[in-house]
Motif scaffolding. Sequence first.
Motif, PDB file in Angstrom:
ATOM      1  N   ILE A 115       0.726  -1.134   0.185  1.00  0.00           N
ATOM      2  CA  ILE A 115      -0.268   0.059  -0.032  1.00  0.00           C
ATOM      3  C   ILE A 115       0.896   1.168  -0.108  1.00  0.00           C
ATOM      4  N   LEU A 116       0.757   2.011  -0.887  1.00  0.00           N
ATOM      5  CA  LEU A 116       1.353   3.425  -1.153  1.00  0.00           C
ATOM      6  C   LEU A 116       0.821   4.426  -0.227  1.00  0.00           C
ATOM      7  N   LEU A 117       1.431   4.827   0.772  1.00  0.00           N
ATOM      8  CA  LEU A 117       0.994   5.736   1.930  1.00  0.00           C
ATOM      9  C   LEU A 117       1.409   7.197   1.451  1.00  0.00           C
ATOM     10  N   PRO A 118       0.423   8.259   1.840  1.00  0.00           N
ATOM     11  CA  PRO A 118       0.994   9.634   1.479  1.00  0.00           C
ATOM     12  C   PRO A 118       1.802  10.080   2.537  1.00  0.00           C
ATOM     13  N   ILE A 119       2.744  11.005   2.174  1.00  0.00           N
ATOM     14  CA  ILE A 119       3.806  11.295   3.106  1.00  0.00           C
ATOM     15  C   ILE A 119       3.294  12.583   3.876  1.00  0.00           C
ATOM     16  N   THR A 120       2.256  13.097   3.511  1.00  0.00           N
ATOM     17  CA  THR A 120       1.715  14.176   4.284  1.00  0.00           C
ATOM     18  C   THR A 120       0.947  14.056   5.550  1.00  0.00           C
ATOM     19  N   PHE A 121       0.521  12.732   5.772  1.00  0.00           N
ATOM     20  CA  PHE A 121      -0.049  12.199   6.976  1.00  0.00           C
ATOM     21  C   PHE A 121       0.575  11.065   7.690  1.00  0.00           C
ATOM     22  N   PRO A 122      -0.005  10.815   8.942  1.00  0.00           N
ATOM     23  CA  PRO A 122       0.961   9.716   9.656  1.00  0.00           C
ATOM     24  C   PRO A 122       0.627   8.516   9.064  1.00  0.00           C
ATOM     25  N   PRO A 123       1.193   7.305   8.933  1.00  0.00           N
ATOM     26  CA  PRO A 123       1.049   6.137   8.288  1.00  0.00           C
ATOM     27  C   PRO A 123      -0.334   5.523   8.513  1.00  0.00           C
ATOM     28  N   PHE A 124      -0.625   5.431   9.715  1.00  0.00           N
ATOM     29  CA  PHE A 124      -1.963   5.038  10.005  1.00  0.00           C
ATOM     30  C   PHE A 124      -3.148   5.603   9.520  1.00  0.00           C
ATOM     31  N   VAL A 125      -3.150   6.955   9.704  1.00  0.00           N
ATOM     32  CA  VAL A 125      -3.812   7.909   8.943  1.00  0.00           C
ATOM     33  C   VAL A 125      -4.135   7.763   7.472  1.00  0.00           C
ATOM     34  N   GLY A 126      -2.867   7.380   6.635  1.00  0.00           N
ATOM     35  CA  GLY A 126      -2.860   7.240   5.356  1.00  0.00           C
ATOM     36  C   GLY A 126      -3.663   6.123   4.853  1.00  0.00           C
ATOM     37  N   LEU A 127      -3.713   5.047   5.725  1.00  0.00           N
ATOM     38  CA  LEU A 127      -4.551   3.783   5.215  1.00  0.00           C
ATOM     39  C   LEU A 127      -5.881   4.049   4.877  1.00  0.00           C
ATOM     40  N   PRO A 128      -6.363   3.378   3.866  1.00  0.00           N
ATOM     41  CA  PRO A 128      -7.952   3.208   3.616  1.00  0.00           C
ATOM     42  C   PRO A 128      -8.533   2.630   4.879  1.00  0.00           C
ATOM     43  N   PHE A 129      -9.940   3.193   4.979  1.00  0.00           N
ATOM     44  CA  PHE A 129     -10.508   2.474   6.129  1.00  0.00           C
ATOM     45  C   PHE A 129     -10.767   1.293   6.405  1.00  0.00           C
ATOM     46  N   GLN A 130     -10.715   0.194   5.359  1.00  0.00           N
ATOM     47  CA  GLN A 130     -10.977  -1.186   5.414  1.00  0.00           C
ATOM     48  C   GLN A 130      -9.479  -1.546   5.967  1.00  0.00           C
ATOM     49  N   HIS A 131      -8.356  -0.837   5.690  1.00  0.00           N
ATOM     50  CA  HIS A 131      -7.260  -1.475   5.990  1.00  0.00           C
ATOM     51  C   HIS A 131      -6.901  -1.225   7.504  1.00  0.00           C
ATOM     52  N   ARG A 132      -7.191   0.133   7.906  1.00  0.00           N
ATOM     53  CA  ARG A 132      -7.177   0.454   9.440  1.00  0.00           C
ATOM     54  C   ARG A 132      -7.990  -0.554   9.901  1.00  0.00           C
ATOM     55  N   THR A 133      -9.144  -1.061   9.573  1.00  0.00           N
ATOM     56  CA  THR A 133      -9.960  -1.883  10.530  1.00  0.00           C
ATOM     57  C   THR A 133      -9.111  -3.217  10.707  1.00  0.00           C
ATOM     58  N   ALA A 134      -8.639  -3.526   9.524  1.00  0.00           N
ATOM     59  CA  ALA A 134      -7.873  -4.751   9.483  1.00  0.00           C
ATOM     60  C   ALA A 134      -6.647  -4.824  10.218  1.00  0.00           C
ATOM     61  N   LEU A 135      -5.987  -3.900  10.266  1.00  0.00           N
ATOM     62  CA  LEU A 135      -4.873  -3.687  11.163  1.00  0.00           C
ATOM     63  C   LEU A 135      -5.311  -3.675  12.791  1.00  0.00           C
ATOM     64  N   VAL A 136      -6.441  -2.755  13.013  1.00  0.00           N
ATOM     65  CA  VAL A 136      -6.763  -3.092  14.227  1.00  0.00           C
ATOM     66  C   VAL A 136      -7.221  -4.191  14.876  1.00  0.00           C
ATOM     67  N   GLY A 137      -7.978  -5.059  13.984  1.00  0.00           N
ATOM     68  CA  GLY A 137      -8.113  -6.347  14.334  1.00  0.00           C
ATOM     69  C   GLY A 137      -6.929  -7.212  14.804  1.00  0.00           C
TER      70      GLY A 137
END
Length: 219
Positions: A115-137
Amino acid sequence: MSSLDRRTALKALAGAVAALSVSRFPSVTSPAGMTEGLGSWTVLTLEAFADTQIPGERRFAGDAAVAGAVSGPGAVQAGVIKTLASDELRLAPLLPEIAALLNARALAYATAHLILLPITFPPFVGLPFQHRTALVGDLLGHENPDRSIWQMISLLTSLAFDTAAHIDTRQAVTTHHPGLTWLGFPPPGPDGLWRFTDYSYGKALAALHPATTASGSPA
């Protein structure tokens, strides 16, 4: 949850905070008034984590932390950062370290999933929502050594939305706290106290003992 369960949960939370303070981050001090000094990346990261737990709608166009996965208020609108940074909790000095740990996990997750993350935001913020959810799981999984940290933050996230933990309940109701309003929390009576005249089960489960006092206490 019984009163005993509540006490057990509160003791576990206090123990987790103490353990983090003395073992995981031994060099951190606890000065007062840390809310303003958290830094934008810490705030964005923790907001994004909270929004993954209790999603809400975006506060403004281009809101990076809040993914806008649902309509209505979420944990961020309910004041999760104020809860996490409250003086009573004494967790504020640890929040930058916790956010950094979360971003390190997010960077590793993004690398593993290409996943290519934007450099303007923190890495977790740059994750799409479905990937944030998967990571939190994954973070809350039994095999994760840092699981207790994310359980603690998740519990505080729920408290911010469900109870308005950072402000007085009467003030929260009168100022239309987003979480309490969404949940339909009732206002107090004219004297500022809550009394519930309706039985939660729709009927009395037992007869009132004849020696019960007017205040409801046993004789």
